[in-house]
Write an enzyme that holds these catalytic residues in place. Structure first.
Site, PDB file in Angstrom:
ATOM      1  CD  GLU A  35      -2.742  -1.266   2.441  1.00 24.69           C
ATOM      2  OE1 GLU A  35      -3.633  -0.435   2.640  1.00 24.69           O
ATOM      3  OE2 GLU A  35      -2.471  -2.187   3.228  1.00 24.69           O
TER       4      GLU A  35
ATOM      5  CB  SER B 141      -5.750  -1.096   0.207  1.00 26.28           C
ATOM      6  OG  SER B 141      -5.417   0.092   0.883  1.00 26.28           O
TER       7      SER B 141
ATOM      8  CE1 TYR C  92      -7.227   4.204  -0.756  1.00 24.37           C
ATOM      9  CE2 TYR C  92      -6.844   2.017  -1.618  1.00 24.37           C
ATOM     10  CZ  TYR C  92      -6.940   2.879  -0.559  1.00 24.37           C
ATOM     11  OH  TYR C  92      -6.764   2.412   0.709  1.00 24.37           O
TER      12      TYR C  92
ATOM     13  NE  ARG D 189     -13.130   2.904   6.773  1.00 22.54           N
ATOM     14  CZ  ARG D 189     -12.141   2.564   5.944  1.00 22.54           C
ATOM     15  NH1 ARG D 189     -11.152   3.379   5.703  1.00 22.54           N
ATOM     16  NH2 ARG D 189     -12.153   1.363   5.371  1.00 22.54           N
TER      17      ARG D 189
ATOM     18  CG  ASP E  74     -14.470  -1.132   6.786  1.00 20.47           C
ATOM     19  OD1 ASP E  74     -14.727   0.063   7.005  1.00 20.47           O
ATOM     20  OD2 ASP E  74     -13.425  -1.515   6.223  1.00 20.47           O
TER      21      ASP E  74
ATOM     22  CD  GLU F 114     -11.048  -5.388   6.469  1.00 21.93           C
ATOM     23  OE1 GLU F 114     -10.126  -4.592   6.206  1.00 21.93           O
ATOM     24  OE2 GLU F 114     -11.197  -6.468   5.883  1.00 21.93           O
TER      25      GLU F 114
ATOM     26  CG  ASN G  36      -9.953  -0.059   7.844  1.00 23.46           C
ATOM     27  OD1 ASN G  36      -9.350  -0.567   6.922  1.00 23.46           O
ATOM     28  ND2 ASN G  36     -11.263  -0.211   8.010  1.00 23.46           N
TER      29      ASN G  36
ATOM     30  N   GLY H 130      -7.440   5.587   5.612  1.00 22.15           N
ATOM     31  CA  GLY H 130      -6.924   6.408   4.528  1.00 22.15           C
ATOM     32  C   GLY H 130      -7.363   7.862   4.645  1.00 22.15           C
TER      33      GLY H 130
END
Length: 341
Positions: A13, A186, A252, A291, A293, A306, A308, A312
């Protein structure tokens, strides 16, 4: 403040991290801080003068970007993933803004080193970073704490019959299913196979990144994400890929997804999902910001997918969109993350 924006590195990443680092550094400089980007993998020769004089952010980021092709060759020549003077420069900073994604930056090892050296940094500590990076451990902790998550199994590259569907069938997981590298990010290496042939191909692809792979039951429905900052859930954002699922390209490339924030959900479901997000962050010891999900199936059952640890911060990233729904602009969000850390 003198701020090191630590980015790039040696993970898959790296490219996304450079974009995050560029955006964060620009925003912090606009807020009056002496922020400067630093590639954690290559470091910088100017240990004593790193924060001195004028600064061309665009040129600095272009130089980091140009070094990307050298990473693979350098990795074969040396074992360290931390470059020249990185620790010394970070020690000299008031704070390090962690703009890293993936292994060797988001997995807790660098955080542990910073803790030992007394270096202040943004994001979760070493333990929470390590726990959340490992999707198998994340699933175990979510399940143990009664936070709903899809049924899943962990497979090792060298175990017997690993490419067959037998372990999948024994766990009661059918097709389609989700195959993902255990510690990646990602959505790199993720596949959704619909039959045994595609399943074998998906495992081979995922094992190309790591020796451990998580296989989960597929949840058909809507996808959501929730930022948790300082133990407070931000507005829920719904992610609607225009094609396929929320993979690397859809994440992205602008225009590949439709993001709605706040998500159009019943008040009861909103409250429940935000509660799960805060609980998940606490269980995983993500005590600064994160964050989380989620998926919600057609029967409105909620599943935590999951976590984070360093979300990002690119132009299309989710956490900045959630902050904007609260009236918090990008630069202010960066400063909030520093204060919380």
């Amino acid at each position: 403040m003198n701020i090191v924006v630590l980015c790039a590195g040696s993970s898959t990443e790296r490219e996304v991290s450079i974009v995050t680092g560029t955006q964060v550094c620009k925003a912090l400089r606009e807020k009056g801080h002496n922020a400067r980007v630093l590639d954690v993998f290559f470091g910088d020769k100017n240990r004593e003068t790193f924060f001195d004089g004028g600064y061309d952010l665009e040129a600095a980021c272009a130089l980091i970007q140009s070094d990307t092709e050298r990473v693979a060759a350098e990795l074969n020549q040396r074992k360290q993933f931390v470059g020249e003077n990185v620790f010394a420069i970070c020690e000299a900073a008031d704070v390090v803004f962690m703009a890293l994604h993936g292994s060797n930056g988001e997995d807790g090892r660098l955080q542990a080193a910073f803790d030992l050296m007394g270096i202040r940094y943004t994001g979760s500590g070493y333990l929470g970073s390590a726990l959340a990076m490992d999707k198998g451990m994340t699933k175990h902790l979510l399940t143990a704490n009664h936070i709903p998550t899809p049924n899943g199994i962990l497979l090792h590259k060298h175990q017997e019959n690993v490419l067959s569907a037998e372990p999948l069938q024994a766990a009661g997981i059918g097709f389609p299913c989700v195959v993902k590298p255990c510690c990646g990010g990602s959505s790199i290496g993720i596949s959704i196979p619909k039959n045994e042939k595609e399943y074998k191909e998906a495992l081979e692809k995922a094992f190309g990144y790591e020796d451990e792979v998580l296989v989960e039951a597929y949840v058909k429905g809507r996808e959501f994400s929730i930022g948790v900052v300082g133990h407070k859930a931000y507005p829920i954002i719904e992610i609607i890929p225009l094609e396929g699922f929320y993979d690397y390209e859809n994440k992205y490339q602008p225009g590949r997804t439709k993001d709605i924030c706040p998500a159009p959900l019943k008040e009861e479901l909103t409250g429940k999902m935000q509660e799960y997000a805060v609980r998940a962050s606490e269980v995983l010891r993500l005590n600064r910001y994160s964050r989380i999900d989620f998926m919600m199936d057609e029967n409105e059952n909620i599943y935590c997918i999951e976590a984070n640890t360093l979300p990002g911060m690119t132009p299309t990233s989710l956490l900045p969109q959630e902050a904007a729904a609260l009236g918090i602009d990008f630069g202010e969000l960066c400063e909030i993350l520093i204060r919380e850390s």
